[in-house]
Design a protein around this motif. Sequence first.
Motif, PDB file in Angstrom:
ATOM      1  N   GLY A 112      24.611  40.142  43.232  1.00 53.04           N
ATOM      2  CA  GLY A 112      25.671  39.415  43.262  1.00 53.04           C
ATOM      3  C   GLY A 112      26.828  40.253  42.929  1.00 53.04           C
ATOM      4  N   HIS A 113      26.712  41.529  42.501  1.00 53.22           N
ATOM      5  CA  HIS A 113      27.859  42.360  42.213  1.00 53.22           C
ATOM      6  C   HIS A 113      27.817  43.890  42.579  1.00 53.22           C
ATOM      7  CE1 HIS A 113      31.768  43.146  39.631  1.00 53.22           C
ATOM      8  NE2 HIS A 113      31.584  44.362  40.624  1.00 53.22           N
ATOM      9  N   THR A 114      27.834  44.213  43.785  1.00 57.49           N
ATOM     10  CA  THR A 114      27.738  45.778  44.115  1.00 57.49           C
ATOM     11  C   THR A 114      28.860  46.019  45.046  1.00 57.49           C
ATOM     12  OG1 THR A 114      26.399  45.131  46.012  1.00 57.49           O
ATOM     13  CG2 THR A 114      25.074  45.915  44.263  1.00 57.49           C
ATOM     14  N   HIS A 115      29.128  47.245  45.349  1.00 59.04           N
ATOM     15  CA  HIS A 115      30.222  47.466  46.329  1.00 59.04           C
ATOM     16  C   HIS A 115      29.572  48.413  47.255  1.00 59.04           C
ATOM     17  CE1 HIS A 115      33.412  46.521  43.336  1.00 59.04           C
ATOM     18  NE2 HIS A 115      32.444  46.743  42.457  1.00 59.04           N
ATOM     19  N   MET A 116      30.130  48.122  48.615  1.00 56.35           N
ATOM     20  CA  MET A 116      29.706  49.086  49.870  1.00 56.35           C
ATOM     21  C   MET A 116      29.837  50.379  49.504  1.00 56.35           C
ATOM     22  SD  MET A 116      30.922  47.704  53.378  1.00 56.35           S
ATOM     23  CE  MET A 116      32.294  48.316  53.682  1.00 56.35           C
ATOM     24  N   ASP A 164      29.709  43.090  48.710  1.00 55.66           N
ATOM     25  CA  ASP A 164      30.881  43.851  48.576  1.00 55.66           C
ATOM     26  C   ASP A 164      31.602  43.070  47.967  1.00 55.66           C
ATOM     27  OD1 ASP A 164      32.088  46.398  48.819  1.00 55.66           O
ATOM     28  OD2 ASP A 164      32.986  45.719  50.759  1.00 55.66           O
ATOM     29  N   LEU A 165      31.904  43.723  46.537  1.00 56.04           N
ATOM     30  CA  LEU A 165      32.750  42.706  45.684  1.00 56.04           C
ATOM     31  C   LEU A 165      34.169  43.778  45.147  1.00 56.04           C
ATOM     32  CD1 LEU A 165      31.842  39.738  44.800  1.00 56.04           C
ATOM     33  CD2 LEU A 165      31.502  40.612  42.727  1.00 56.04           C
ATOM     34  N   ALA A 166      35.067  43.860  45.774  1.00 53.75           N
ATOM     35  CA  ALA A 166      35.727  43.286  46.876  1.00 53.75           C
ATOM     36  C   ALA A 166      36.142  44.187  47.976  1.00 53.75           C
ATOM     37  CB  ALA A 166      36.803  42.434  46.388  1.00 53.75           C
ATOM     38  N   VAL A 206      36.720  34.930  47.082  1.00 51.27           N
ATOM     39  CA  VAL A 206      37.910  35.830  46.572  1.00 51.27           C
ATOM     40  C   VAL A 206      37.397  36.502  45.216  1.00 51.27           C
ATOM     41  CG1 VAL A 206      39.248  34.015  45.541  1.00 51.27           C
ATOM     42  CG2 VAL A 206      40.310  36.109  46.553  1.00 51.27           C
ATOM     43  N   LYS A 207      37.922  37.638  45.333  1.00 51.70           N
ATOM     44  CA  LYS A 207      37.615  38.420  43.813  1.00 51.70           C
ATOM     45  C   LYS A 207      39.187  38.805  43.298  1.00 51.70           C
ATOM     46  CE  LYS A 207      35.437  41.953  41.412  1.00 51.70           C
ATOM     47  NZ  LYS A 207      35.136  43.259  41.424  1.00 51.70           N
ATOM     48  N   PHE A 208      39.097  38.431  41.881  1.00 51.66           N
ATOM     49  CA  PHE A 208      40.310  39.110  41.161  1.00 51.66           C
ATOM     50  C   PHE A 208      39.763  40.149  40.115  1.00 51.66           C
ATOM     51  CE2 PHE A 208      41.620  34.495  41.992  1.00 51.66           C
ATOM     52  CZ  PHE A 208      42.556  35.213  43.292  1.00 51.66           C
ATOM     53  N   GLN A 252      32.734  37.775  36.544  1.00 47.73           N
ATOM     54  CA  GLN A 252      31.957  38.972  36.730  1.00 47.73           C
ATOM     55  C   GLN A 252      31.959  40.045  35.584  1.00 47.73           C
ATOM     56  OE1 GLN A 252      29.689  39.619  39.076  1.00 47.73           O
ATOM     57  NE2 GLN A 252      30.126  37.912  40.505  1.00 47.73           N
ATOM     58  N   HIS A 253      31.074  40.553  35.197  1.00 53.88           N
ATOM     59  CA  HIS A 253      30.897  41.329  33.999  1.00 53.88           C
ATOM     60  C   HIS A 253      31.006  40.543  32.619  1.00 53.88           C
ATOM     61  CE1 HIS A 253      31.406  44.507  36.835  1.00 53.88           C
ATOM     62  NE2 HIS A 253      32.615  44.607  36.632  1.00 53.88           N
ATOM     63  N   CYS A 254      32.080  40.095  32.171  1.00 50.44           N
ATOM     64  CA  CYS A 254      32.197  39.111  31.053  1.00 50.44           C
ATOM     65  C   CYS A 254      31.289  39.535  29.920  1.00 50.44           C
ATOM     66  CB  CYS A 254      31.761  37.579  31.705  1.00 50.44           C
ATOM     67  SG  CYS A 254      32.292  36.138  30.652  1.00 50.44           S
ATOM     68  N   SER A 256      24.229  45.205  38.919  1.00 48.36           N
ATOM     69  CA  SER A 256      24.215  46.727  38.505  1.00 48.36           C
ATOM     70  C   SER A 256      25.896  47.248  38.539  1.00 48.36           C
ATOM     71  CB  SER A 256      23.217  47.300  39.784  1.00 48.36           C
ATOM     72  OG  SER A 256      23.858  47.283  40.845  1.00 48.36           O
ATOM     73  N   ASP A 257      26.441  46.566  39.530  1.00 54.55           N
ATOM     74  CA  ASP A 257      27.925  47.032  39.874  1.00 54.55           C
ATOM     75  C   ASP A 257      27.602  48.323  40.691  1.00 54.55           C
ATOM     76  OD1 ASP A 257      30.780  46.969  40.085  1.00 54.55           O
ATOM     77  OD2 ASP A 257      31.108  47.768  38.164  1.00 54.55           O
ATOM     78  N   ALA A 258      26.763  48.603  41.368  1.00 56.20           N
ATOM     79  CA  ALA A 258      26.452  49.618  42.071  1.00 56.20           C
ATOM     80  C   ALA A 258      27.773  50.076  43.011  1.00 56.20           C
ATOM     81  CB  ALA A 258      25.256  49.766  43.102  1.00 56.20           C
TER      82      ALA A 258
HETATM   83 ZN   LIG Z   1      32.626  46.007  40.446  1.00 59.15          ZN
END
Ligand SMILES: [Zn+2]
Lengths: 310, 551
Positions: B67-71, B238-240, B298-300, B382-384, B446-448
């Motif tokens: 639920g939280h990675t990056h392309m 892909d966030l974001a 949407v992500k902030f 996210q993260h939090c 992972s926030d990869a």
């Molecule tokens: Zn991230």
Amino acid sequence: MSNKVVPITIIAGFLGTGKTSLLNHLLAHAEGRRLTALVNDFGALNIDSELIAAQNGNQISLANGCVCCSIGDDLTLALAQVMNQTPRPDHILIEASGVADPARIAGFAQVDRELRLDGIITLVDALAHQRHANDPHLADNYQRQIAAGHFLLLSKTDLASAAQTHSVSQQLAAQKPTTPIAIIEHGVFDAKVLLGLNETGLLPAQAEIKHDLRQWSAHMTAPVPRLDLLNSLSTLAPHLLRAKAVLHDAEGAYVLHYAGGQSSVSPFDASPSGHFVLIGKPDMPDDASLEQLLTPQAPLPAHRQTEARQ
Amino acid sequence: MSLIFAAKSIITMNPSQARATHMAVRDGHILAVGDASHIAQWRQAWGDMPIDESLSDKILMPGFVEGHTHMMEGLFWNYDYVGYYDREGPDGNVIAGLKSIDDVVARLSQINQQRDDKTQPLIAWGFDPIFFDGRRMNTADLDKVSTDCPVIVLHASLHILNTNSLVIEQAGVTPGDNNEAVRRDENGHPSGEFLGQLGMYMAMRTTGLDLLGAAGSAQTLINFANVARQTGVTTATDLANPVPVEAVQTMRDTVSQDSFPMRLVVAFQGGGADPQAGIARIQELQSQQTDKLRFSLVKFVADGSIQGFSARLKFPGYFNGADNGLWYIEPDRLKALISAYHAAGIQIHIHTNGDECTDVALDAIEAALRENPWPDHRHTLQHCQMANRAQFKRMAKLGVGVNLFSNHLYYWGDAHINITMGPERAARLDDAGGALAENVPVAIHSDAPVTALAPLFTAWCAVNRVSSKGVKLGGETEKLTVEQALYAITMGAAYSLHMDHEIGSLEVGKRADVAILEADPLQVEAAHLKDIAVYGTILGGKVHVNKRGAK
Ligand SMILES: [Zn+2]
């Protein structure tokens, strides 16, 4: 790759303090400089469509040679792209976001010898100062922006009472006794003060100094040790806004830029013109004192001119 | 086209049928779940179906949902990998991990020797000094690789990079006294290690390259999907992404291909000055969604990172006395943005690292809910990472979920104990146990490419809560059980993306998305959860076998 060193000016301040108005003013009064402004939001700039020469993607070119680039999400990339371009702009303006720490942005100039930090301009909303200074989530950010500023410009003074403006300016002066504090009206402030003097160190012949500012200039052919000069200039804060000198000393020719308390000196690889210009607030010491301070040993400047205008 | 997969065991994540051995699939969806005794009945009802026995010694689970990675994870494969662990590239080839700085230097020297043009920049990624016992890489190391070309080594965290001395000379580094972004050696000279944006800026200036420039290309997407697939992921985010118009066609063309082994959820990067423009853009994007490509949220990004001292902390702030961090969006503006997107019915994910930022985000969501009640919004923090019980209680009441950055426990746990927040707050860092106890929906991530993309590793972090130096952070109260962790990387993440009706469990009617494992995560010791090999995945009924699994 061109080796031209590009001065960089950071415009900081909370949302709504007038950064955009100031940017608009500087872009419209570039006086021949090709400025590149890195901005957060094109829309807010509201550039007169007649002034736009071309627009593509995140870049707007103006008829006067200036360019606006949208920072998007990545200031690093936006700045690197501008610096990797040829030709480079004459001066880069960065509109910091309302919550940015301008001192961190200034760090870019420390890892790029082709960037010279000219100054950080922090806008302070005279009307909202107390609220911003006491905001539970933003007070520390606010103080950081003030602490980092080389020029503090008070905006919205037309909406604040005279007493309010006076009080804010007193508080800021107490906090930063050597930083010049001035009032900015509707984004209008002399570009020569904020962006510096042109390459030869001379003002254009028709240049007018506005906003109750004073100018002093001299032509000095005798050597002036750079450290002495820096020391002398530092005693003029906070009255001195801007100085530029192209002089020489035992080490050779040098150019000195002074902006709101911060100065940089670098070698000058041509014969020095001997020009020396100061722009200060009306409370800057009088001409005779300046002369004595800045040209302590005879001979007196071969030529000098002073002026003070409204 | 229908097919029955026979497995050693199936962990379904469906509470009413926890285990099975057989699963029938038709048109990409699950037709039936049960055991060998059900097959005759299925065939009677649904027609004859062949049985695929090739997975009969494997454990099947719902495909993992990240639920939280990056392309951007896919981008770095354009450069040379120099990480500590063996890593399977998108082509399936394994690149051996490097166990010392000297090994990294040797690898890079060899790569340099084999190049035709030795003046071109040499760029490597994945370097991770946490494994080298305090020894930092410096210019002397990289000068052994080359003094004729810029050598740039990106750390795994992406927050740091190293250069050779040529880069420092070319850039003309003259750090001020308190420029913390430039690390110095004992003589006060730049050591070659640069933090944050300044390092990236130098790299882009001295190479003339935009190192992250290929972020939106088809190859980046394909690399990303393949790297994720090899760890059992069938849906990633892909966030974001600002999703420029020209990127959409590339995404659609690439993701829709049969060989593209993953569903992709792209969060629109909000935060721009005009929320109405963003809302219109998302609505336009949503009209172009497919079963494999979603633009649902949407992500902030509201603050920075804890280890970068840019997260916003409440009293008493950073343990080492560092100044409080930075807002990336002004609290008032965040409130206005959340109000606008919430009113438009768009799900919101907010990056909040520090506890002050978490408060501000919750204030904004509460205000938006007073204006426009929306019982099932599933806005997610996210993260939090620093949330306390009071904040979790509030989140539960407001219907806000959390996606915790459990990999942080391992990667930066020691720094959090000793430098950023001290032992008490570090003990409840990424407190997944606490969140569950307060009834907050939990996912973990992972926030990869910031940390390694591998949901079983992330689950291992949440269960074992141990730093890279072997120090425990918290205990029974904060940890997840293995069952809870497996739920978090499947149903938990699916819920956070509003996709739990489609994916996240193996039950009738849902998509046939499966992670194929070599061992049963509920049978191995919790300490070995991360070591379970992934054989491959099934996406919409189609099997993708890892190169390693195939041999
Ligand atoms: Zn991230």
